[in-house]
Design an enzyme around this catalytic site. Structure first.
Site, PDB file in Angstrom:
ATOM      1  N   LYS A   8      -6.495 -23.162  -4.811  1.00 29.09           N
ATOM      2  CA  LYS A   8      -5.536 -22.068  -4.707  1.00 29.09           C
ATOM      3  C   LYS A   8      -4.312 -22.465  -3.871  1.00 29.09           C
ATOM      4  O   LYS A   8      -3.235 -21.931  -4.058  1.00 29.09           O
ATOM      5  CB  LYS A   8      -6.195 -20.841  -4.076  1.00 29.09           C
ATOM      6  CG  LYS A   8      -7.463 -20.346  -4.740  1.00 29.09           C
ATOM      7  CD  LYS A   8      -7.204 -19.657  -6.054  1.00 29.09           C
ATOM      8  CE  LYS A   8      -8.390 -18.851  -6.553  1.00 29.09           C
ATOM      9  NZ  LYS A   8      -9.610 -19.616  -6.836  1.00 29.09           N
TER      10      LYS A   8
HETATM   11  C1  LIG Z   1     -10.453 -19.632  -7.880  1.00 28.26           C
HETATM   12  C2  LIG Z   1     -11.379 -20.723  -8.042  1.00 28.26           C
HETATM   13  C3  LIG Z   1     -11.902 -21.075  -9.303  1.00 28.26           C
HETATM   14  C4  LIG Z   1     -11.575 -20.285 -10.550  1.00 28.26           C
HETATM   15  O1  LIG Z   1     -10.233 -20.412 -10.934  1.00 28.26           O
HETATM   16  P1  LIG Z   1      -9.597 -19.359 -11.947  1.00 28.26           P
HETATM   17  O2  LIG Z   1      -8.146 -19.705 -11.987  1.00 28.26           O
HETATM   18  O3  LIG Z   1      -9.842 -18.011 -11.336  1.00 28.26           O
HETATM   19  O4  LIG Z   1     -10.275 -19.506 -13.247  1.00 28.26           O
HETATM   20  C5  LIG Z   1     -12.735 -22.161  -9.380  1.00 28.26           C
HETATM   21  N1  LIG Z   1     -13.086 -22.869  -8.286  1.00 28.26           N
HETATM   22  C6  LIG Z   1     -12.616 -22.553  -7.070  1.00 28.26           C
HETATM   23  C7  LIG Z   1     -13.060 -23.360  -5.912  1.00 28.26           C
HETATM   24  C8  LIG Z   1     -11.739 -21.485  -6.900  1.00 28.26           C
HETATM   25  O5  LIG Z   1     -11.280 -21.201  -5.685  1.00 28.26           O
END
Ligand SMILES: *Cc1c(COP(=O)(O)O)cnc(C)c1O
Length: 493
Positions: free
Chosen positions: A111
């Protein structure tokens, strides 16, 4: 024609800055670009760009109302020493798979790749649109968004950030990262409920017309840092090109050679960015969508029926414990040849009945994807196998991806070179990771940071070194029904 944005559910064209400030469209739809821009030169011409240069090059195509200086400034402030490696997103080769490590930012999850730039894009957009209201970032988090958004927006002038997280749905370390957040403008509240409860409640407040008017009267406005914001989505496209160019530069692939991309998926944001990259001209064969036991997307990709009528399971990959993948709406929009009436219809069905089925015509488009899932047992086993075989530690989300990749290979014998989106540091989920590779099960996430490091001879990320000693600054907990009250109190409206 200048690229602009419109809602997946219809309505007017708006500039990218407007879409970024708003987050979600008035009609509840998601903003999508009027066209997906193409890369109109050979990719090999781009191989010497560093991360920042490439980020500018790609994002510039989606943000035509930003001038060069504005965008460069955003990129410069985002991808700097906040990351613990100069390359920002390293690619680690292990036999037939390349792990694209997206967790080298301050909060140790992918993120950060987008949330380190979103606040700057938002601030620039606000200035451009001459908006004087204070922007209130309202976010429901399944763990990683919350902390990354808090870090990104902490003490950013003209903004407040309010994060709701499900009390029982995030790891101990994720929770601690959030409730120790500093910054005068940060608010973190645990809620009694799961992620979907939190996300739905936040969405309702977000779309509440009267409440939005009340905010306006008090010089505030809502925006979102969730992956529904195109300011989140666009920066995520960059690293798919970056990793491809890395392979090209190092002669791992030939010009125009196709690759596969595996993404551990929750809200469908990260994999949608890979899909956009493909539409822009990145040579991608299969997009492999990996789910955990909450395998709604697996069912959807295999049947064309999206059915959320099931209980949410809490798994060791909490950032994927989601039953409503918001960003899927953007994919459906492309699949239906941008038929907003149809999208309205499908979303109504989802809202009213919890299920919809796409048309036969749309089902053909699902071929771009392969859907798989891994249960808990497989996830733990994958962490162990990868560690034993390669002496390489992966987190539970990445393990879900790798496990699905192995299933895919077994099923198809496809030898295409494959990039695995590695979305979190194993140190963010020490309990699961340590207990997967060690028979002495230990239950304390914090003690395990040290132990994991000793046992695996890997170093503890800087951001976690003293996390258990930091002061807890946010202690509030509320019920889902009280979310609106809590927000009123914080904003004094
Ligand atoms: C948010 C997240 C995901 C999922 O990503 P999306 O964009 O919501 O599909 C997978 N792994 C981690 C570690 C995340 O923080």
């Amino acid at each position: 024609m200048k690229l602009q944005y419109k809602s997946t559910r219809g309505g007017n064209l708006v500039d990218s800055s407007f879409a970024i400030v708003k987050g979600i469209a008035k009609d509840g739809g998601l903003y999508v670009p009027t066209e997906i821009p193409k890369i109109n030169k050979p990719l090999r011409d781009l191989i010497n760009k560093n991360y920042k240069e490439l980020a500018f090059y790609i994002m510039n195509k989606f943000l035509p109302d930003f001038n060069d200086k504005e965008l460069l400034d955003c990129v410069e402030k985002a991808y700097n020493q906040k990351f613990d490696t100069e390359v920002i997103a390293p690619l680690i080769e292990k036999d037939d798979a390349y792990f694209l490590e997206l967790f080298h930012g301050t909060t140790l999850a992918f993120k950060d790749m987008a949330l380190s730039i979103l606040p700057h894009l938002l601030k620039a957009s606000k200035k451009k649109l001459n908006i004087k209201d204070e922007i209130v970032i309202l976010t429901a988090t399944s763990g990683d968004t919350g902390k990354a958004a808090l870090e990104g927006f902490s003490d950013v002038k003209g903004t407040k950030i309010i994060v709701f997280f499900p009390k029982e749905g995030v790891s101990k370390i994720q929770e601690r990262q959030m409730i120790t957040q500093r910054g005068e403008n940060t608010y973190v509240i645990g809620i009694n409920g799961n992620f979907d409860d939190a996300q739905n409640a936040v969405k309702t407040v977000f779309n509440d017309k009267n409440f939005n008017e009340l905010l306006k009267e008090n010089d505030h406005m809502f925006s979102s840092a969730n992956s529904i914001n195109i300011g989140r989505l666009i920066p995520q496209i960059v690293y798919y090109f970056y990793s491809y160019l890395n392979l090209l530069k190092n002669n791992k692939i030939d010009n125009n050679e196709k690759i596969n991309i595996v993404v551990p998926t929750g809200n469908f944001g990260n994999i949608l960015a890979a899909y956009y990259a493909k539409k822009m001209g990145l040579p991608v064969s299969k997009l492999i969508c990996a789910s955990n036991e909450n395998n709604v997307l697996y069912d959807f990709l295999n049947t064309g029926i999206y059915d959320k009528r099931r209980d949410l399971k809490l798994t060791s990959s909490p950032s994927m414990d989601i039953l409503i993948s918001s960003n899927l709406e953007r994919f459906l929009y492309e699949l239906s040849n941008r038929d907003y009436k149809l999208i309205n219809n499908l979303m109504k069905q989802l809202n009213n009945c919890g299920v919809y089925e796409i048309t036969d015509e749309m089902k053909k488009g699902l071929n771009d994807f392969y859907g798989g899932y891994a249960d808990e047992e497989k996830t733990f086993d994958t962490i162990k196998k990868v560690f034993n075989k390669y002496n390489y530690l992966i987190d539970p989300h990445t393990a879900v991806a790798y496990s699905v990749y192995k299933d895919y290979k077994k099923e198809t014998s496809d030898e295409t070179k494959t990039i695995i989106a590695s979305t979190a540091s194993p140190y963010k989920f020490t309990k699961t990771v340590y207990n997967s590779i060690n028979d002495n099960k230990i239950d304390d996430d914090f003690k395990l940071i040290e132990k994991l490091s000793k046992y695996t001879n890997t170093s503890i990320p800087k951001a976690l070194k003293s996390i258990d000693k930091e002061e807890i600054l946010h202690k509030d907990i509320c019920d889902v029904e009280d979310i609106k009250n809590v927000i009123e109190k914080i904003l004094k409206v």
